[in-house]
Design a protein around this motif. Sequence first.
Motif, short mmCIF file in Angstrom:
data_model
loop_
_atom_site.label_atom_id
_atom_site.label_comp_id
_atom_site.label_asym_id
_atom_site.label_seq_id
_atom_site.Cartn_x
_atom_site.Cartn_y
_atom_site.Cartn_z
N TYR A 224 -31.17 -64.94 -30.91
CA TYR A 224 -30.43 -64.42 -32.08
C TYR A 224 -30.70 -65.31 -33.30
CZ TYR A 224 -26.31 -63.49 -35.03
OH TYR A 224 -25.47 -63.22 -36.08
N TYR A 225 -30.51 -66.61 -33.12
CA TYR A 225 -30.72 -67.52 -34.26
C TYR A 225 -32.19 -67.54 -34.69
CZ TYR A 225 -25.92 -69.17 -34.09
OH TYR A 225 -24.54 -69.24 -34.16
N PRO B 286 -22.22 -67.52 -33.29
CA PRO B 286 -23.05 -66.89 -32.26
C PRO B 286 -22.61 -65.43 -32.10
CG PRO B 286 -21.74 -68.71 -31.34
CD PRO B 286 -21.34 -68.57 -32.76
N VAL C 106 -33.23 -74.29 -37.91
CA VAL C 106 -31.80 -74.63 -37.76
C VAL C 106 -31.61 -76.03 -38.34
CG1 VAL C 106 -29.92 -75.09 -36.13
CG2 VAL C 106 -31.41 -73.12 -35.79
N LYS D 174 -29.95 -68.05 -28.35
CA LYS D 174 -31.05 -68.76 -29.03
C LYS D 174 -31.94 -67.78 -29.77
CE LYS D 174 -31.91 -71.83 -25.47
NZ LYS D 174 -32.87 -72.61 -24.70
N SER E 218 -25.93 -68.59 -42.47
CA SER E 218 -25.10 -69.22 -41.45
C SER E 218 -24.60 -68.10 -40.55
CB SER E 218 -23.93 -69.94 -42.12
OG SER E 218 -23.06 -70.48 -41.16
N SER E 219 -24.34 -68.43 -39.29
CA SER E 219 -23.77 -67.40 -38.43
C SER E 219 -23.05 -68.01 -37.24
CB SER E 219 -24.86 -66.45 -37.91
OG SER E 219 -24.27 -65.44 -37.10
N THR F 61 -28.09 -58.15 -33.85
CA THR F 61 -29.14 -58.90 -34.55
C THR F 61 -29.70 -58.06 -35.69
OG1 THR F 61 -29.70 -60.09 -32.53
CG2 THR F 61 -31.36 -60.07 -34.27
N MET G 296 -30.93 -72.14 -41.41
CA MET G 296 -29.73 -71.62 -40.71
C MET G 296 -28.73 -72.75 -40.49
SD MET G 296 -27.80 -69.60 -38.89
CE MET G 296 -28.71 -68.06 -38.75
N SER H 134 -29.66 -61.24 -43.55
CA SER H 134 -30.41 -62.49 -43.78
C SER H 134 -31.54 -62.25 -44.79
CB SER H 134 -31.04 -63.00 -42.48
OG SER H 134 -30.05 -63.15 -41.49
N LEU I 80 -29.68 -75.56 -29.76
CA LEU I 80 -29.85 -74.83 -31.03
C LEU I 80 -30.48 -75.71 -32.11
CD1 LEU I 80 -26.49 -72.79 -31.13
CD2 LEU I 80 -28.78 -71.97 -30.50
N VAL J 218 -25.68 -73.21 -38.23
CA VAL J 218 -24.93 -72.61 -37.11
C VAL J 218 -23.44 -72.77 -37.39
CG1 VAL J 218 -24.41 -72.86 -34.64
CG2 VAL J 218 -26.78 -73.07 -35.46
#
Length: 311
Positions: free
Chosen positions: A125-126, A111, A162, A123, A108-109, A89, A137, A96, A156, A139
């Motif tokens: 992490y985002y 997982p 998100v 979760k 964007s990432s 992270t 974000m 980011s 998510l 996903v």
Amino acid sequence: MAKFSTKQIKGVIPAMLTPFNCNEELDLQATVKLTKFLCSQNISGLYLTGSTGEGFMMSVDERKTFVEAVINEVNGSVPIIVHVGAISTKASAELSKHARDIGADAISSVPPIYWRFTDDEVKAYYEDLVQASGLPMIVYNIALAGLVSFDMIKELTKLDGVEGIKYTSSTLYDVFRIKEYVGPDFMVYSGSDELAISGLSFGADGLIGSTYNLLANLFVRIWDNAKNNNMKEVAALQQYANRYIFTFIKHNLMPVMKYLLKYVGIDNIISRRPFERLTTEKKNIIDEDLKELYKEIGACGLDFMEGLIND
Ligand code: MN9
């Protein structure tokens, strides 16, 4: 400052290749050339340092340098999504923040990979990345990083910030299910180029993929025809596109796409090892295969094919 909201990010969006020179170093001159070339293809955005961009093969500093070069060149003409996925992270959050500071429109990432993190860790992490940057974000769901279950996707989508998903899988009915569950404003991008027709039929808002580095022209026509409900034409164009895609895949997608960019004037760029370095012999076989394909279906308005045929 970001210029585009996620809702404005629609259409054909190449997952941009990252050019490396023959010493596997980041090639910034080629980066500028490739950015210019892609911007000449009526694209609707760029997705940087994802799987196609070999983001996981690059250091945090290299990723920043590359993203800066592209953003400078694009100069706000199309939205930029930066894939910030990394093994920690801490690194993803740094990327980011950097994306925000230099004016990217979204992050964007995939997982977090390698270890089996719990759902709560994923979760968090985002959430951490959205918090670090304040950027929306998108996903990224792709088998390479371990597919996220539909239940997890639902979780998510509830997180603040998100705002979309890049969905690369054959279970494209999920495009429809996600829209149905979250609502029409949640953006869904179809990530399997060879299935673009299905993604669009299920209501995808855009196409993000690797082969648009070479085939953007063709997919912009697919996009436009789908918008006008000319599905017969979309099917015909998809069939042409797939002949090209399957030829690339047959010879090894990533190094092959980089090799073929030579035919639009971006020469001598390669993928980082362990991706293979194509031999002259193999390059000749690829050329011959494409010339055969040309005899059958023509150049389909593709610049690299015109370049190859006239070489
Ligand atoms: O989602 C890409 N997936 C991978 C992005 O790189 C694994 C796709 O664009 C595919 O490369 C493409 C060809 O199979 O559909």
